[in-house]
Write a protein that holds these residues in place. Structure first.
Motif, PDB file in Angstrom:
ATOM      1  N   VAL A 273       0.816  -1.233   0.000  1.00 42.61           N
ATOM      2  CA  VAL A 273       0.000   0.000   0.000  1.00 42.61           C
ATOM      3  C   VAL A 273       0.841   1.270   0.000  1.00 42.61           C
ATOM      4  CG1 VAL A 273      -2.201  -0.826   0.949  1.00 42.61           C
ATOM      5  CG2 VAL A 273      -0.372  -0.135   2.513  1.00 42.61           C
ATOM      6  N   SER A 274       2.097   1.148   0.404  1.00 45.78           N
ATOM      7  CA  SER A 274       2.926   2.365   0.384  1.00 45.78           C
ATOM      8  C   SER A 274       3.771   2.450  -0.891  1.00 45.78           C
ATOM      9  CB  SER A 274       3.807   2.408   1.638  1.00 45.78           C
ATOM     10  OG  SER A 274       4.499   1.197   1.751  1.00 45.78           O
ATOM     11  N   GLU A 275       3.617   1.525  -1.801  1.00 50.17           N
ATOM     12  CA  GLU A 275       4.375   1.603  -3.065  1.00 50.17           C
ATOM     13  C   GLU A 275       3.880   2.807  -3.880  1.00 50.17           C
ATOM     14  OE1 GLU A 275       5.380  -3.151  -3.835  1.00 50.17           O
ATOM     15  OE2 GLU A 275       3.746  -2.218  -4.934  1.00 50.17           O
ATOM     16  N   PRO A 276       4.819   3.579  -4.452  1.00 48.98           N
ATOM     17  CA  PRO A 276       4.413   4.773  -5.208  1.00 48.98           C
ATOM     18  C   PRO A 276       3.401   4.457  -6.309  1.00 48.98           C
ATOM     19  CG  PRO A 276       6.791   4.695  -4.929  1.00 48.98           C
ATOM     20  CD  PRO A 276       6.271   3.425  -4.360  1.00 48.98           C
ATOM     21  N   GLU A 277       3.574   3.304  -6.980  1.00 42.64           N
ATOM     22  CA  GLU A 277       2.631   2.979  -8.073  1.00 42.64           C
ATOM     23  C   GLU A 277       1.217   2.763  -7.531  1.00 42.64           C
ATOM     24  OE1 GLU A 277       5.349  -0.118  -7.905  1.00 42.64           O
ATOM     25  OE2 GLU A 277       6.074   1.897  -7.516  1.00 42.64           O
ATOM     26  N   MET A 278       1.133   2.169  -6.357  1.00 40.41           N
ATOM     27  CA  MET A 278      -0.187   1.909  -5.780  1.00 40.41           C
ATOM     28  C   MET A 278      -0.846   3.231  -5.354  1.00 40.41           C
ATOM     29  SD  MET A 278      -1.166  -1.274  -5.717  1.00 40.41           S
ATOM     30  CE  MET A 278      -0.480  -1.604  -7.297  1.00 40.41           C
ATOM     31  N   ILE A 279      -0.028   4.105  -4.760  1.00 42.85           N
ATOM     32  CA  ILE A 279      -0.574   5.397  -4.318  1.00 42.85           C
ATOM     33  C   ILE A 279      -1.006   6.213  -5.542  1.00 42.85           C
ATOM     34  CG2 ILE A 279      -0.009   7.576  -3.137  1.00 42.85           C
ATOM     35  CD1 ILE A 279       1.824   5.820  -1.306  1.00 42.85           C
ATOM     36  N   ALA A 280      -0.173   6.152  -6.592  1.00 40.74           N
ATOM     37  CA  ALA A 280      -0.533   6.869  -7.829  1.00 40.74           C
ATOM     38  C   ALA A 280      -1.840   6.297  -8.393  1.00 40.74           C
ATOM     39  CB  ALA A 280       0.599   6.727  -8.851  1.00 40.74           C
ATOM     40  N   TYR A 281      -1.983   4.984  -8.290  1.00 39.09           N
ATOM     41  CA  TYR A 281      -3.209   4.353  -8.805  1.00 39.09           C
ATOM     42  C   TYR A 281      -4.423   4.857  -8.022  1.00 39.09           C
ATOM     43  CZ  TYR A 281      -6.204   0.816 -10.887  1.00 39.09           C
ATOM     44  OH  TYR A 281      -7.205   0.187 -11.575  1.00 39.09           O
ATOM     45  N   ALA A 282      -4.280   4.924  -6.702  1.00 38.08           N
ATOM     46  CA  ALA A 282      -5.385   5.424  -5.864  1.00 38.08           C
ATOM     47  C   ALA A 282      -5.724   6.862  -6.253  1.00 38.08           C
ATOM     48  CB  ALA A 282      -5.000   5.349  -4.393  1.00 38.08           C
ATOM     49  N   LYS A 283      -4.668   7.658  -6.485  1.00 38.01           N
ATOM     50  CA  LYS A 283      -4.892   9.073  -6.838  1.00 38.01           C
ATOM     51  C   LYS A 283      -5.579   9.185  -8.195  1.00 38.01           C
ATOM     52  CE  LYS A 283      -1.536  11.210  -3.858  1.00 38.01           C
ATOM     53  NZ  LYS A 283      -0.212  11.763  -3.669  1.00 38.01           N
ATOM     54  N   SER A 284      -5.220   8.265  -9.077  1.00 39.96           N
ATOM     55  CA  SER A 284      -5.850   8.306 -10.408  1.00 39.96           C
ATOM     56  C   SER A 284      -7.351   8.036 -10.322  1.00 39.96           C
ATOM     57  CB  SER A 284      -5.185   7.289 -11.345  1.00 39.96           C
ATOM     58  OG  SER A 284      -5.619   5.971 -11.022  1.00 39.96           O
ATOM     59  N   LYS A 285      -7.769   7.480  -9.206  1.00 38.87           N
ATOM     60  CA  LYS A 285      -9.205   7.188  -9.015  1.00 38.87           C
ATOM     61  C   LYS A 285      -9.883   8.273  -8.171  1.00 38.87           C
ATOM     62  CE  LYS A 285      -8.684   3.359 -11.186  1.00 38.87           C
ATOM     63  NZ  LYS A 285      -9.287   3.126 -12.498  1.00 38.87           N
ATOM     64  N   GLY A 286      -9.126   9.316  -7.867  1.00 32.32           N
ATOM     65  CA  GLY A 286      -9.726  10.442  -7.152  1.00 32.32           C
ATOM     66  C   GLY A 286      -9.501  10.434  -5.646  1.00 32.32           C
ATOM     67  N   ALA A 287      -8.753   9.441  -5.142  1.00 34.48           N
ATOM     68  CA  ALA A 287      -8.504   9.384  -3.692  1.00 34.48           C
ATOM     69  C   ALA A 287      -7.185  10.083  -3.369  1.00 34.48           C
ATOM     70  CB  ALA A 287      -8.457   7.936  -3.240  1.00 34.48           C
ATOM     71  N   LYS A 288      -7.042  10.486  -2.115  1.00 32.73           N
ATOM     72  CA  LYS A 288      -5.789  11.156  -1.725  1.00 32.73           C
ATOM     73  C   LYS A 288      -4.707  10.143  -1.356  1.00 32.73           C
ATOM     74  CE  LYS A 288      -6.965  15.762  -0.328  1.00 32.73           C
ATOM     75  NZ  LYS A 288      -7.690  16.460   0.716  1.00 32.73           N
ATOM     76  N   GLY A 289      -5.098   8.909  -1.113  1.00 33.76           N
ATOM     77  CA  GLY A 289      -4.130   7.881  -0.732  1.00 33.76           C
ATOM     78  C   GLY A 289      -4.840   6.584  -0.395  1.00 33.76           C
ATOM     79  N   ILE A 290      -4.093   5.690   0.237  1.00 39.42           N
ATOM     80  CA  ILE A 290      -4.695   4.398   0.610  1.00 39.42           C
ATOM     81  C   ILE A 290      -4.592   4.251   2.123  1.00 39.42           C
ATOM     82  CG2 ILE A 290      -4.643   1.889   0.296  1.00 39.42           C
ATOM     83  CD1 ILE A 290      -2.963   2.506  -2.303  1.00 39.42           C
ATOM     84  N   ASN A 291      -5.724   3.978   2.719  1.00 35.47           N
ATOM     85  CA  ASN A 291      -5.774   3.837   4.172  1.00 35.47           C
ATOM     86  C   ASN A 291      -6.094   2.383   4.492  1.00 35.47           C
ATOM     87  OD1 ASN A 291      -6.054   4.555   6.948  1.00 35.47           O
ATOM     88  ND2 ASN A 291      -8.276   4.591   6.675  1.00 35.47           N
ATOM     89  N   LEU A 292      -5.136   1.717   5.145  1.00 32.71           N
ATOM     90  CA  LEU A 292      -5.336   0.298   5.475  1.00 32.71           C
ATOM     91  C   LEU A 292      -5.776   0.171   6.934  1.00 32.71           C
ATOM     92  CD1 LEU A 292      -5.004  -2.642   4.481  1.00 32.71           C
ATOM     93  CD2 LEU A 292      -2.646  -2.554   5.293  1.00 32.71           C
ATOM     94  N   GLY A 293      -6.797  -0.621   7.148  1.00 34.39           N
ATOM     95  CA  GLY A 293      -7.261  -0.887   8.517  1.00 34.39           C
ATOM     96  C   GLY A 293      -7.512  -2.372   8.687  1.00 34.39           C
ATOM     97  N   GLY A 294      -7.801  -2.777   9.900  1.00 40.25           N
ATOM     98  CA  GLY A 294      -8.036  -4.204  10.131  1.00 40.25           C
ATOM     99  C   GLY A 294      -9.263  -4.452  10.969  1.00 40.25           C
ATOM    100  N   MET A 295      -9.646  -5.728  11.011  1.00 37.94           N
ATOM    101  CA  MET A 295     -10.746  -6.178  11.865  1.00 37.94           C
ATOM    102  C   MET A 295     -10.407  -7.546  12.403  1.00 37.94           C
ATOM    103  SD  MET A 295     -14.313  -5.374  10.024  1.00 37.94           S
ATOM    104  CE  MET A 295     -14.870  -3.698   9.867  1.00 37.94           C
ATOM    105  N   CYS A 296     -10.942  -7.844  13.561  1.00 34.73           N
ATOM    106  CA  CYS A 296     -10.763  -9.153  14.207  1.00 34.73           C
ATOM    107  C   CYS A 296      -9.278  -9.486  14.350  1.00 34.73           C
ATOM    108  CB  CYS A 296     -11.529 -10.227  13.454  1.00 34.73           C
ATOM    109  SG  CYS A 296     -13.310 -10.064  13.687  1.00 34.73           S
ATOM    110  N   CYS A 297      -8.917 -10.740  14.157  1.00 34.58           N
ATOM    111  CA  CYS A 297      -7.546 -11.122  14.513  1.00 34.58           C
ATOM    112  C   CYS A 297      -6.500 -10.733  13.477  1.00 34.58           C
ATOM    113  CB  CYS A 297      -7.485 -12.607  14.837  1.00 34.58           C
ATOM    114  SG  CYS A 297      -8.062 -12.887  16.520  1.00 34.58           S
ATOM    115  N   THR A 298      -6.871 -10.652  12.193  1.00 33.74           N
ATOM    116  CA  THR A 298      -5.880 -10.144  11.228  1.00 33.74           C
ATOM    117  C   THR A 298      -5.497  -8.725  11.635  1.00 33.74           C
ATOM    118  OG1 THR A 298      -6.903 -11.458   9.499  1.00 33.74           O
ATOM    119  CG2 THR A 298      -5.379  -9.771   8.782  1.00 33.74           C
TER     120      THR A 298
END
Ligand code: BF8
Length: 662
Positions: A273-298
């Motif tokens: 998620v912190s790779e520049p290409e991934m962040i650029a991809y998120a931005k190309s879709k109109g987002a400011k970045g990628i926010n990763l969160g979790g639930m339960c045991c993962t």
């Protein structure tokens, strides 16, 4: 307990539930209300082992008067059903552990290029436990031997699983004496299934001993193997700051949530998620970045090692989707509600199944493959980014979140009590012996919509630390504490008893230590073993001023965990109605008989005030049996000082007479 709480004790969760009600969106909370629990278990038993039944053994005098068509008594049926729950829970943890062991082997054999041995020190430590030579050998060879040796524990037919030797000698002797030392993990699960099928083992005590053998295969096998290998591959946790609750989701970023149990794919998602290409991809879709969160045991796994924020535990999974902010939710195995795919249709969330073992109708399936782990992770992230554009205005947007500290591994707790070269459990043992810390409680297990969800955890956490009891927490118990803002050192200042507060302030820790996911209950076993080895308390796990509580448990895995603690010497208290309550014989075996043989027991108690009372009684009785100073509230810390000052003033004024201690 707060009697005004409705469905969840967590304010943010309650807001979402209320919003859902206004939108006629049903969650586990409404389903729990509609679906009354079947009284079988607490008031009778049902045997479905053969087609002469199902036989319902119910009625006031069922234990004495009712038998199944084959003649099975209530005690037999109740014991068999419980043993099967243990087998189910053990299978779940252990199959997860097997995957971890095969990943380690794949790394050692150069087949899983996206993974490395991150913690070589832990690898050597584990090699030491397994009597594998490590000095002067290539790391990869040691890793291969470790993986192969641990994999043998699953299929071993004779002998004992490796990690039993990590328990105190006396604890091991009890296991040998009562024939509960597990041979192989799979063997015990299979034998339990065999012995509990129609017409095999009929003696409740004998069935339950096999249940304990299976549970021990879970604790000292599956869970411990999983913890160790995860540490080797991804790093042994150390304290890390993070955030908890629904406010972790961001309006202007792609929100991707990892949910389930196996940390392998989640770790790779963390990487990409912190790779520049991934962040650029998120931005190309109109987002400011990628926010990763979790639930339960993962969530707990990636929180402990990377500080990835958590949206909470089991009952929060539907509520997370209902924020309308989750663009993708990846799931693998265990504790995933089938309801989430149907619910996700009402929002824009994509549910992504990733395990070859688990599929859901209505989900996108992107299968995890350790040979191309990062590629799969990128595919998942891209899908989440693509879906960002589909967000709708609907959803209960919640901003509540709390800071938290997690990441307390056995190794770190040892380190913080003396540093790298002199780390030990001496200070903790001393604090318990002196009465600064009254005892230790493992607060673990699920959260459950049948009670004001997370509320029992919150109540017990508050009361226990007020009573100078140090808490170690795991699984959704930790999530419940985290999403209530209870996992910060400041919490010690506000709520902990003065003795515990002094210890927490001296070491710089919160009074509730987040030890990780459910499999990481194994860390509690090794911590208890280390405390026994340190001296001054009990020389086995049994007899320590320590108790386990799973107030809101719901999963078979929780039963397996409770039973491995009981067999290891820890009295355990589970909430809710007892699944064995209809049989006095089985209830007596699991309490009185197990205490005699193993110094551990398993109680079921729905009333949280009584849970607290039982736990404190066990702790105080253990202190008395160890001839430790009786616990005295306020003896240490500020409160005592203030009391002493006030008393001195009274003496000076001639209102009171001097007495011992002043
Ligand atoms: O293994 S505590 S609800 S998420 S079973 Fe499940 Fe219970 Fe949570 Fe993790 Ni554990």
């Amino acid at each position: 307990m707060d009697k005004h709480i409705r469905k969840s004790a967590n304010e943010a969760a309650e807001k979402i539930i209320e919003w859902g009600e206004s939108q006629k969106i049903e969650t586990c909370f409404e389903r729990a209300e509609k679906m009354k629990p079947c009284p079988i278990g607490e008031t009778g038993a049902c045997c479905k082992m053969c087609h002469m039944g199902p036989c319902r053994l119910v009625g006031k005098n069922a234990e004495e008067e009712v038998v199944g068509v084959c003649g099975a008594s209530l005690g037999t049926v109740v014991a068999r059903n419980l043993a099967r729950m243990i087998a189910g829970g053990t299978a779940a943890h252990s199959d997860h552990a097997r995957d971890m062991a095969f990943t380690l082997l794949a790394v050692a054999e150069g087949e899983a290029k996206d993974f490395q041995i991150t913690d070589v020190r832990k690898l050597y430590r584990v090699a030491g436990y397994l009597n594998i030579e490590f000095e002067g050998r290539p790391v990869i060879d040691v890793a291969k031997d470790v993986a192969t040796t641990l994999i043998e524990d699953f299929g071993r037919q004779k002998g004992e699983i490796n990690y039993l030797s990590r328990a105190p000698k006396k604890t091991q002797e009890r296991w040998k004496k009562w024939g509960v030392a597990p041979r192989g993990i799979d063997r015990e699960v299979v034998e339990t299934m065999h012995r509990t099928t129609m017409g095999v083992d009929h003696d409740p005590d004998h069935i339950l001993l096999q249940g304990l053998r299976t549970a021990l295969a879970d604790g000292w096998g599956g869970c411990m193997i999983s913890t160790d290998i995860t540490d080797i591959l991804f790093g042994t946790p150390q304290p890390v700051k993070a955030e908890a609750s629904f406010g972790i989701f961001k309006e202007d970023e792609v929100n991707l949530v990892v949910h389930g149990h196996e940390p392998t794919l989640a770790e790779k998602i963390v990487d990409v998620v912190s790779e520049p290409e991934m962040i650029a991809y998120a931005k190309s879709k109109g987002a400011k970045g990628i926010n990763l969160g979790g639930m339960c045991c993962t969530a707990n796994e990636v929180l402990m090692r990377h500080g990835i924020p958590t949206a909470g535990g089991f009952t929060n999974q539907e509520l997370g989707i209902m924020t309308g902010l989750v663009d993708a939710l990846t799931v693998d195995v265990q504790c995933i509600m089938p309801a989430i795919t149907e619910l996700s249709n009402k929002f824009h969330t994509k549910v992504i199944t990733t395990s070859e073992k688990a599929k859901m109708k209505g989900a996108v399936h992107i299968e995890y493959d350790e040979h191309r782990a990062k590629e799969v992770a990128r595919e998942v992230v891209r899908l989440a980014c693509d879906n960002f554009q589909n967000r709708k205005a609907t959803g209960s947007h919640i901003t509540d979140k709390f800071p938290m500290i997690a990441g307390f591994s056995h190794e770190y707790i040892e380190y913080m009590q003396g540093g790298r070269w002199r780390g030990s459990f001496r200070p903790l043992n001393d604090a318990i012996m002196a009465g600064r810390v009254r005892g230790v409680v493992g607060l673990a297990g699920c959260d459950n919509p049948r009670v004001p969800s997370t509320g029992l955890h919150r109540f017990l956490a508050t009361e226990l630390i007020k009573n100078d009891v140090l808490i170690v927490s795991t699984g959704c118990g930790s999530a419940a504490c985290g999403t209530s803002g209870y996992l910060t050192p400041e919490m010690a200042l506000e709520n902990a008893g003065p003795g515990l507060r002094e210890v927490c302030e001296a070491i710089g820790i919160p009074p509730i230590l987040h030890l990780g996911a459910c499999v990481d209950n194994s860390r509690i076993l090794t911590i208890a073993s280390a405390m026994a080895a340190e001296g001054g308390l009990s020389d086995e796990i049994g007899g320590m001023p320590a108790v386990g509580i799973a107030p809101e448990w719901m999963a078979e895995k929780a039963i397996a965990i409770g039973c491995y603690f009981a067999a290891s010497g820890v009295p355990v208290i589970f909430g809710g109605e007892s699944p064995v309550g209809s049989s006095q014989e089985v209830t007596r075996i699991m309490t009185e008989v197990w205490i005699e043989r193993f110094r551990g027991a398993m109680h079921f108690e729905p009333d949280p005030e009584k849970m607290l009372e039982i736990a404190l009684n066990y702790i105080d009785n253990a202190r008395a049996a160890l001839k430790l100073r009786p616990y005295e509230p306020g003896r240490f810390g500020t409160e005592r000082v203030l009391m002493d000052m006030a008393a001195r003033r009274e003496i000076e004024r001639g209102v009171a007479k001097p007495h011992i201690g002043l």
